[in-house]
Enzyme design. Structure first.
Site, PDB file in Angstrom:
ATOM      1  N   TYR A 291     -50.290  21.556  32.713  1.00  0.00           N
ATOM      2  CA  TYR A 291     -48.945  21.018  32.929  1.00  0.00           C
ATOM      3  C   TYR A 291     -48.828  20.430  34.336  1.00  0.00           C
ATOM      4  CZ  TYR A 291     -43.840  20.941  33.446  1.00  0.00           C
ATOM      5  OH  TYR A 291     -42.544  20.567  33.684  1.00  0.00           O
TER       6      TYR A 291
ATOM      7  N   LYS B 179     -48.089  16.508  35.683  1.00  0.00           N
ATOM      8  CA  LYS B 179     -46.964  16.179  36.557  1.00  0.00           C
ATOM      9  C   LYS B 179     -47.436  15.627  37.901  1.00  0.00           C
ATOM     10  CE  LYS B 179     -43.542  17.245  33.839  1.00  0.00           C
ATOM     11  NZ  LYS B 179     -42.569  16.218  33.399  1.00  0.00           N
TER      12      LYS B 179
END
Length: 300
Positions: free
Chosen positions: A154, A158
């Protein structure tokens, strides 16, 4: 018309318009849609499944079907808009797993939404935003600058999105299009964390780690971290967060290119300013990964 009436006129004289991705009821996109709507903007709330935006539709917000992983879906949505002033790329999925055990295939799916979905959206809607001298808001996360155990895939998506946004910002300044990197800390409860829990706990015994994981000796301590038990229901309230973000974007003639909102943002700011790795001990203690670390070191 709301507290931002002086700045909410679009380039064609009507209310400014904003399109937001990932607006299923109960998520941050829905909270943003409501906040922009209350500020007097014409809001296009989008999601893969329009039926999951019933609350937004009931409040008078336009809801459109949009899958950011589908070029044809994006093109269809773009063709429905006569103009656009603000694009908020909010759609995202979360995946928590140790870096050593994360599924590459699942990580690719995550990147397709979190990174490439945003790239597709920026490319598709840039012509409208050039005409309006508008704004692109890419929703990243404090995870893009603050390493957190269990969040490798994740955070990587990002971080990639943050760098993409920084370069895009420089490249579209010539057209007077603004690009904002919105780094959000802990906000809850939200769909992102709840949906991640549903995806993560798939085995009949509710275990998470694969059988051959090198972290099995600390399984009982690590799996609550991967389920994010410490963060469920914690953080800034979504409506409060959305009002603050909307204020950041609309109260300024030219919003800052980097906005931090949500709990724990101070840790992310410190991580960005301090020497590399200086925040590791604090992060481990905050997430309770220090306990996992202790068990593994004793075995070593």
């Amino acid at each position: 018309m709301g507290q931002f009436a002086s700045s909410e006129r679009g380039h064609e004289g009507g209310p400014k318009s904003v399109l937001i991705t990932g607006c299923s009821d109960g998520g941050l996109g829905a909270a943003l849609a409501t906040a922009f709507h209350n500020a007097g903007l014409h809001v296009y709330a989008t999601a893969r499944d329009v039926s999951k935006m019933k609350n937004l539709a009931a409040s008078g917000i336009d809801t459109l079907e949009l899958d950011v992983t589908s070029p044809s879906s994006i093109a269809s949505c773009a063709s429905k808009l006569p103009s656009l002033d603000i694009l908020v790329n909010n759609a995202a999925v979360m995946l928590t797993m140790t870096a050593a055990d994360v599924s590459v295939e699942e990580a690719k799916k995550l990147f397709d939404t979190n990174l490439w979905g945003t790239v597709r959206m920026c490319q598709a809607f840039l012509p409208l935003l050039i005409k309006s001298k508008g704004m692109i808001v890419n929703h990243t996360s404090i995870a893009s600058v603050l390493p957190v155990p269990g969040g490798a895939a994740y955070a990587a998506s990002k971080s990639a999105l943050a760098m993409y946004s920084a370069i895009l910002r420089m490249e579209v300044e010539s057209f007077e299009v603004q690009v904002v990197d919105l780094k959000t800390g802990t906000v809850g409860p939200t769909n992102l964390i709840n949906n991640n829990y549903t995806r993560t706990v798939t085995r009949a015994d509710h275990s998470i780690l694969p059988a051959g994981s090198c972290y099995q000796p600390a399984k009982d301590l690590l799996e609550p971290i991967l389920r994010q038990d410490n963060f469920k229901g914690s953080g800034m309230r979504p409506a409060e967060w959305a009002r603050a973000v909307t204020g950041d974007l609309l109260n300024n003639t030219r919003p800052p290119p980097l906005i931090f909102r949500g709990h724990y943002v101070i840790l992310a700011k410190l991580a960005a300013w301090l020497p590399f790795g200086a925040m590791d001990g604090i992060v481990k203690k905050t997430t309770k990964f220090d306990q996992v670390d202790s068990v593994l070191r004793q075995l070593g």
